[in-house]
Design a protein around this motif. Structure first.
Motif, PDB file in Angstrom:
ATOM      1  N   GLY A  50       0.782  -1.228   0.000  1.00 54.91           N
ATOM      2  CA  GLY A  50       0.000   0.000   0.000  1.00 54.91           C
ATOM      3  C   GLY A  50       0.817   1.283   0.000  1.00 54.91           C
ATOM      4  O   GLY A  50       0.270   2.364   0.249  1.00 54.91           O
ATOM      5  N   CYS A  51       2.088   1.205  -0.284  1.00 55.29           N
ATOM      6  CA  CYS A  51       2.923   2.410  -0.302  1.00 55.29           C
ATOM      7  C   CYS A  51       2.550   3.295  -1.494  1.00 55.29           C
ATOM      8  O   CYS A  51       2.519   2.833  -2.627  1.00 55.29           O
ATOM      9  N   GLU A  52       2.276   4.552  -1.198  1.00 51.30           N
ATOM     10  CA  GLU A  52       1.918   5.513  -2.227  1.00 51.30           C
ATOM     11  C   GLU A  52       3.171   6.088  -2.892  1.00 51.30           C
ATOM     12  O   GLU A  52       3.194   6.352  -4.078  1.00 51.30           O
ATOM     13  N   ILE A  53       4.192   6.310  -2.070  1.00 59.22           N
ATOM     14  CA  ILE A  53       5.467   6.836  -2.556  1.00 59.22           C
ATOM     15  C   ILE A  53       6.565   5.886  -2.099  1.00 59.22           C
ATOM     16  O   ILE A  53       6.595   5.481  -0.934  1.00 59.22           O
ATOM     17  N   ILE A  54       7.459   5.544  -3.019  1.00 60.62           N
ATOM     18  CA  ILE A  54       8.573   4.653  -2.698  1.00 60.62           C
ATOM     19  C   ILE A  54       9.858   5.334  -3.137  1.00 60.62           C
ATOM     20  O   ILE A  54       9.980   5.772  -4.284  1.00 60.62           O
ATOM     21  N   ARG A  55      10.792   5.435  -2.231  1.00 63.01           N
ATOM     22  CA  ARG A  55      12.118   5.966  -2.542  1.00 63.01           C
ATOM     23  C   ARG A  55      13.075   4.782  -2.526  1.00 63.01           C
ATOM     24  O   ARG A  55      12.977   3.916  -1.655  1.00 63.01           O
ATOM     25  N   SER A  56      13.990   4.739  -3.478  1.00 59.51           N
ATOM     26  CA  SER A  56      14.921   3.622  -3.562  1.00 59.51           C
ATOM     27  C   SER A  56      16.305   4.110  -3.928  1.00 59.51           C
ATOM     28  O   SER A  56      16.459   5.168  -4.535  1.00 59.51           O
ATOM     29  N   GLU A  57      17.309   3.322  -3.530  1.00 63.40           N
ATOM     30  CA  GLU A  57      18.677   3.673  -3.882  1.00 63.40           C
ATOM     31  C   GLU A  57      19.582   2.456  -3.818  1.00 63.40           C
ATOM     32  O   GLU A  57      19.258   1.451  -3.189  1.00 63.40           O
ATOM     33  N   LYS A  58      20.700   2.580  -4.504  1.00 67.92           N
ATOM     34  CA  LYS A  58      21.736   1.550  -4.501  1.00 67.92           C
ATOM     35  C   LYS A  58      22.913   2.118  -3.733  1.00 67.92           C
ATOM     36  O   LYS A  58      23.669   2.942  -4.253  1.00 67.92           O
ATOM     37  N   ALA A  59      23.017   1.705  -2.467  1.00 70.97           N
ATOM     38  CA  ALA A  59      24.055   2.233  -1.580  1.00 70.97           C
ATOM     39  C   ALA A  59      24.250   1.267  -0.420  1.00 70.97           C
ATOM     40  O   ALA A  59      23.338   0.522  -0.069  1.00 70.97           O
ATOM     41  N   SER A  60      25.405   1.316   0.183  1.00 73.81           N
ATOM     42  CA  SER A  60      25.688   0.482   1.341  1.00 73.81           C
ATOM     43  C   SER A  60      24.784   0.885   2.503  1.00 73.81           C
ATOM     44  O   SER A  60      24.487   2.063   2.688  1.00 73.81           O
ATOM     45  N   GLY A  61      24.383  -0.085   3.283  1.00 70.45           N
ATOM     46  CA  GLY A  61      23.563   0.197   4.458  1.00 70.45           C
ATOM     47  C   GLY A  61      24.381   0.325   5.719  1.00 70.45           C
ATOM     48  O   GLY A  61      23.843   0.469   6.807  1.00 70.45           O
ATOM     49  N   ALA A  62      25.707   0.269   5.588  1.00 69.04           N
ATOM     50  CA  ALA A  62      26.572   0.320   6.762  1.00 69.04           C
ATOM     51  C   ALA A  62      26.465   1.645   7.506  1.00 69.04           C
ATOM     52  O   ALA A  62      26.655   1.711   8.711  1.00 69.04           O
ATOM     53  N   SER A  63      26.163   2.721   6.793  1.00 68.55           N
ATOM     54  CA  SER A  63      25.931   4.006   7.439  1.00 68.55           C
ATOM     55  C   SER A  63      24.952   4.802   6.580  1.00 68.55           C
ATOM     56  O   SER A  63      24.590   4.389   5.488  1.00 68.55           O
ATOM     57  N   ARG A  64      24.537   5.947   7.086  1.00 64.29           N
ATOM     58  CA  ARG A  64      23.594   6.770   6.329  1.00 64.29           C
ATOM     59  C   ARG A  64      24.285   7.739   5.382  1.00 64.29           C
ATOM     60  O   ARG A  64      23.627   8.416   4.598  1.00 64.29           O
ATOM     61  N   ASP A  65      25.608   7.798   5.435  1.00 66.48           N
ATOM     62  CA  ASP A  65      26.355   8.700   4.556  1.00 66.48           C
ATOM     63  C   ASP A  65      26.053   8.386   3.093  1.00 66.48           C
ATOM     64  O   ASP A  65      26.148   7.254   2.656  1.00 66.48           O
ATOM     65  N   GLY A  66      25.690   9.402   2.340  1.00 77.23           N
ATOM     66  CA  GLY A  66      25.442   9.248   0.914  1.00 77.23           C
ATOM     67  C   GLY A  66      24.103   8.636   0.553  1.00 77.23           C
ATOM     68  O   GLY A  66      23.806   8.434  -0.617  1.00 77.23           O
ATOM     69  N   ARG A  67      23.281   8.348   1.530  1.00 81.57           N
ATOM     70  CA  ARG A  67      21.972   7.752   1.249  1.00 81.57           C
ATOM     71  C   ARG A  67      20.932   8.879   1.184  1.00 81.57           C
ATOM     72  O   ARG A  67      20.125   9.071   2.080  1.00 81.57           O
ATOM     73  N   THR A  68      20.961   9.599   0.089  1.00 85.94           N
ATOM     74  CA  THR A  68      20.140  10.796  -0.067  1.00 85.94           C
ATOM     75  C   THR A  68      18.648  10.489  -0.143  1.00 85.94           C
ATOM     76  O   THR A  68      17.831  11.269   0.337  1.00 85.94           O
ATOM     77  N   GLU A  69      18.292   9.367  -0.745  1.00 82.21           N
ATOM     78  CA  GLU A  69      16.865   9.024  -0.860  1.00 82.21           C
ATOM     79  C   GLU A  69      16.277   8.725   0.520  1.00 82.21           C
ATOM     80  O   GLU A  69      15.146   9.127   0.809  1.00 82.21           O
ATOM     81  N   LEU A  70      17.037   8.035   1.366  1.00 83.21           N
ATOM     82  CA  LEU A  70      16.560   7.767   2.727  1.00 83.21           C
ATOM     83  C   LEU A  70      16.387   9.084   3.472  1.00 83.21           C
ATOM     84  O   LEU A  70      15.354   9.302   4.122  1.00 83.21           O
ATOM     85  N   GLN A  71      17.372   9.965   3.372  1.00 81.85           N
ATOM     86  CA  GLN A  71      17.283  11.238   4.084  1.00 81.85           C
ATOM     87  C   GLN A  71      16.102  12.064   3.590  1.00 81.85           C
ATOM     88  O   GLN A  71      15.386  12.664   4.389  1.00 81.85           O
ATOM     89  N   LEU A  72      15.884  12.073   2.289  1.00 81.29           N
ATOM     90  CA  LEU A  72      14.753  12.792   1.710  1.00 81.29           C
ATOM     91  C   LEU A  72      13.435  12.263   2.288  1.00 81.29           C
ATOM     92  O   LEU A  72      12.560  13.035   2.691  1.00 81.29           O
ATOM     93  N   LEU A  73      13.330  10.959   2.365  1.00 81.67           N
ATOM     94  CA  LEU A  73      12.123  10.330   2.892  1.00 81.67           C
ATOM     95  C   LEU A  73      11.949  10.662   4.375  1.00 81.67           C
ATOM     96  O   LEU A  73      10.857  11.018   4.820  1.00 81.67           O
ATOM     97  N   LEU A  74      13.021  10.549   5.145  1.00 81.92           N
ATOM     98  CA  LEU A  74      12.943  10.845   6.581  1.00 81.92           C
ATOM     99  C   LEU A  74      12.544  12.299   6.829  1.00 81.92           C
ATOM    100  O   LEU A  74      11.814  12.595   7.774  1.00 81.92           O
ATOM    101  N   ASP A  75      13.016  13.199   5.977  1.00 84.86           N
ATOM    102  CA  ASP A  75      12.649  14.616   6.114  1.00 84.86           C
ATOM    103  C   ASP A  75      11.201  14.868   5.721  1.00 84.86           C
ATOM    104  O   ASP A  75      10.576  15.806   6.206  1.00 84.86           O
ATOM    105  N   PHE A  76      10.660  14.041   4.846  1.00 77.41           N
ATOM    106  CA  PHE A  76       9.325  14.235   4.288  1.00 77.41           C
ATOM    107  C   PHE A  76       8.212  13.676   5.184  1.00 77.41           C
ATOM    108  O   PHE A  76       7.111  14.210   5.212  1.00 77.41           O
ATOM    109  N   LEU A  77       8.489  12.578   5.899  1.00 74.93           N
ATOM    110  CA  LEU A  77       7.461  11.907   6.693  1.00 74.93           C
ATOM    111  C   LEU A  77       6.892  12.815   7.780  1.00 74.93           C
ATOM    112  O   LEU A  77       7.606  13.637   8.359  1.00 74.93           O
ATOM    113  N   ARG A  78       5.601  12.645   8.054  1.00 76.94           N
ATOM    114  CA  ARG A  78       4.903  13.455   9.059  1.00 76.94           C
ATOM    115  C   ARG A  78       4.189  12.555  10.068  1.00 76.94           C
ATOM    116  O   ARG A  78       3.974  11.370   9.827  1.00 76.94           O
ATOM    117  N   LYS A  79       3.778  13.159  11.154  1.00 79.79           N
ATOM    118  CA  LYS A  79       3.086  12.445  12.219  1.00 79.79           C
ATOM    119  C   LYS A  79       1.909  11.642  11.649  1.00 79.79           C
ATOM    120  O   LYS A  79       1.130  12.166  10.849  1.00 79.79           O
TER     121      LYS A  79
END
Length: 186
Positions: free
Chosen positions: A27-56
């Motif tokens: 049921g996801c309306e918007i999906i962000r995806s990326e090809k990046a290591s999961g070892a840290s959040r450095d360089g994971r721009t799609e994840l950061q964009l999503l985290l900034d976008f989410l609301r209560k």
């Protein structure tokens, strides 16, 4: 209140299609995806964009927790930030739902195992490198810095470290390391 998905693979030869299909089915309306290591959040721009976008009231959905983070610290930081904002985290392939006590406990256990797996992989890689070195077949990575050119610019062209660094696209510290090696007794 909406469902948002996040999909991640570690390398370019891996495919995101199955994760995206699963997130759409959830049921996801918007999906962000990326090809990046999961070892840290450095360089994971799609994840950061999503985290900034989410609301209560929103829900972030992943297929598995290791798609979100491979380190317990990163996972805990992400989950803490989501909880502070009133956002739920769910995983489609694991019983993770941060609205329930059992879901939170399972999330913590999965995070520990994901970090353990990353650490084991790192240990195996280091063991493989040590074995290759012992056999004399490990070359390491190729040097990025042309030491001969650094020395030529310094001696022949009378350039300073800053000018050399700028011309070669390297850091000044790298220039100094090359020049310091020249001054070391053999």
């Amino acid at each position: 209140m909406a469902f948002y998905g996040y999909a991640r693979v570690s390398s370019n030869d891996q495919d995101l299609a199955l994760q995206i299909q699963t997130l759409r089915a959830a049921g996801c309306e918007i999906i962000r995806s990326e090809k990046a290591s999961g070892a840290s959040r450095d360089g994971r721009t799609e994840l950061q964009l999503l985290l900034d976008f989410l609301r209560k009231g929103d829900t972030l959905i992943v297929t598995r927790v290791d798609r979100l983070a491979r380190s317990i610290k990163d996972l805990q930081d992400i989950v803490y930030a989501l909880n502070q904002q009133g956002i739920t985290l769910k995983a489609t392939e694991q019983p993770v739902d941060t609205r329930t006590a059992a879901g939170k406990a399972f999330l913590d256990m999965l995070g520990v195992f994901a970090e353990f797996e990353t650490n084991l992989r790192r240990e195996r890689q280091l063991e493989g490198i040590a074995a290759a070195k012992a056999r004399g077949v490990y070359q390491g990575r190729k040097p990025r810095i042309d030491a001969v050119e650094v020395r030529r610019l310094y001696v022949d062209e009378k350039m300073g470290a800053t000018a050399i660094a700028r011309q070669l696209g390297i850091g000044r510290a790298s220039v100094y390391r090359v020049l310091d090696r020249d001054e070391q007794p053999a």
